[in-house]
Every structure is written in structure tokens, then in C-alpha cells.
Design a protein around this motif. Structure first.
Motif, PDB file in Angstrom:
ATOM      1  N   HIS A  26       0.865  -1.176   0.000  1.00 20.51           N
ATOM      2  CA  HIS A  26       0.000   0.000   0.000  1.00 20.51           C
ATOM      3  C   HIS A  26       0.902   1.227   0.000  1.00 20.51           C
ATOM      4  N   THR A  27       0.694   2.126  -0.941  1.00 20.45           N
ATOM      5  CA  THR A  27       1.496   3.344  -1.065  1.00 20.45           C
ATOM      6  C   THR A  27       0.582   4.546  -0.913  1.00 20.45           C
ATOM      7  N   HIS A  28       1.016   5.497  -0.098  1.00 21.92           N
ATOM      8  CA  HIS A  28       0.247   6.719   0.129  1.00 21.92           C
ATOM      9  C   HIS A  28       1.156   7.909  -0.168  1.00 21.92           C
ATOM     10  N   ASN A  29       0.718   8.820  -1.042  1.00 15.41           N
ATOM     11  CA  ASN A  29       1.492  10.010  -1.404  1.00 15.41           C
ATOM     12  C   ASN A  29       0.679  11.260  -1.123  1.00 15.41           C
ATOM     13  N   THR A  40      -3.619  14.162  -2.632  1.00 14.50           N
ATOM     14  CA  THR A  40      -3.300  12.943  -1.899  1.00 14.50           C
ATOM     15  C   THR A  40      -3.766  11.760  -2.736  1.00 14.50           C
ATOM     16  N   ASN A  41      -2.902  10.760  -2.894  1.00 17.62           N
ATOM     17  CA  ASN A  41      -3.228   9.556  -3.651  1.00 17.62           C
ATOM     18  C   ASN A  41      -2.796   8.321  -2.869  1.00 17.62           C
ATOM     19  N   SER A  42      -3.580   7.249  -2.979  1.00 25.63           N
ATOM     20  CA  SER A  42      -3.221   5.967  -2.381  1.00 25.63           C
ATOM     21  C   SER A  42      -3.397   4.868  -3.416  1.00 25.63           C
ATOM     22  N   VAL A  43      -2.524   3.864  -3.338  1.00 21.25           N
ATOM     23  CA  VAL A  43      -2.588   2.720  -4.250  1.00 21.25           C
ATOM     24  C   VAL A  43      -2.359   1.453  -3.438  1.00 21.25           C
ATOM     25  N   THR A  44      -3.200   0.440  -3.637  1.00 17.01           N
ATOM     26  CA  THR A  44      -3.014  -0.871  -3.021  1.00 17.01           C
ATOM     27  C   THR A  44      -2.868  -1.880  -4.147  1.00 17.01           C
ATOM     28  N   THR A  64      -6.266   2.228  -7.346  1.00 17.91           N
ATOM     29  CA  THR A  64      -6.001   3.479  -6.641  1.00 17.91           C
ATOM     30  C   THR A  64      -7.155   3.746  -5.682  1.00 17.91           C
ATOM     31  N   ASP A  65      -7.003   4.777  -4.851  1.00 15.20           N
ATOM     32  CA  ASP A  65      -8.087   5.145  -3.933  1.00 15.20           C
ATOM     33  C   ASP A  65      -9.307   5.684  -4.672  1.00 15.20           C
TER      34      ASP A  65
END
Length: 118
Positions: A26-29, A40-44, A64-65
Motif C-alpha cells: 500500500h502506497t500513500h502520497n 493525496t493519492n493511495s494505491v493498493t 487506486t483510492d
């Protein structure tokens, strides 16, 4: 969704080999300009890593979120014990259909890291 299921099944089959294995990441930017928050972006993603001596490759697929499909593939090469080169390419579907291969509008990025350890 078919891509995610296929990726997961492939990871399970390939995980029997040595120096390889599936994982979840899981990446959160969060991006800022000065003190102002921009986005803000998140990817799992589900991923699979395979080592081949000095070289290693991986592939990841996920969402992505915002519900967009995303795929990332990359490689790492250890030139010497101190010099490491990593490169990866990422594809994100930005179309309104939310399906990577149906009416695609794909954003992509390529990143390369060259690291020398002292």
C-alpha cells in the motif's frame, strides 16, 4: 478485475520457486507546494518478486483510492556490491470506464534510481 484475479493466481503458482514470493503493498502520497496541500493519492497492489542472482524483477497490479486500475513492473540490477540500478514503469487508467483495456486513457511514468553506497 480480471487482471487482479489473474495476477493473484499467477503469484500463487509462481511462489513455489526459491527467492520469489507474492506480497501486498500500500502506497500513500501527499504532495505539497510550500505549506499548501495539493493532492493525496493511495494505491493498493498485489505483487510478485523474483530474484535471478544479481537481477530481480517484480510486477504489481491493483487499484487506486479512486477505483482506477494500476499496473507497475520493475527490475533491479546489482552492478557491484556498492552500485545498484533500479527502474520501474507504472500505468494508471484515468478513463471514466475504469477498465484498463476498454476505452483506455492511460497515464504512465518511468522512474530510474542509480544508488552508490559508500
Amino acid at each position: 478485475m480480471k487482471i487482479l484475479i489473474t495476477t493473484f493466481i499467477a503469484m500463487l503458482i509462481l511462489s513455489c520457486t526459491t527467492h520469489a514470493g507474492p506480497y501486498v503493498i500500500h502506497t500513500h502520497n501527499a504532495e505539497f507546494v510550500g505549506k499548501r496541500h495539493i493532492v493525496t493519492n493511495s494505491v493498493t497492489r498485489l505483487g510478485y518478486w523474483q530474484d535471478f542472482g544479481k537481477t530481480a524483477v517484480y510486477g504489481e497490479a491493483g487499484l487506486t483510492d479512486h477505483g482506477r486500475e494500476t499496473i507497475e513492473v520493475g527490475a533491479r540490477y546489482k552492478v557491484t556490491s556498492r552500485l545498484l540500478i533500479k527502474s520501474r514503469i507504472e500505468f494508471v487508467n484515468s478513463s471514466s470506464s475504469k477498465r484498463l483495456f476498454k476505452n483506455p486513457s492511460i497515464n504512465s511514468s518511468i522512474k530510474t534510481d542509480i544508488r552508490y553506497n559508500f
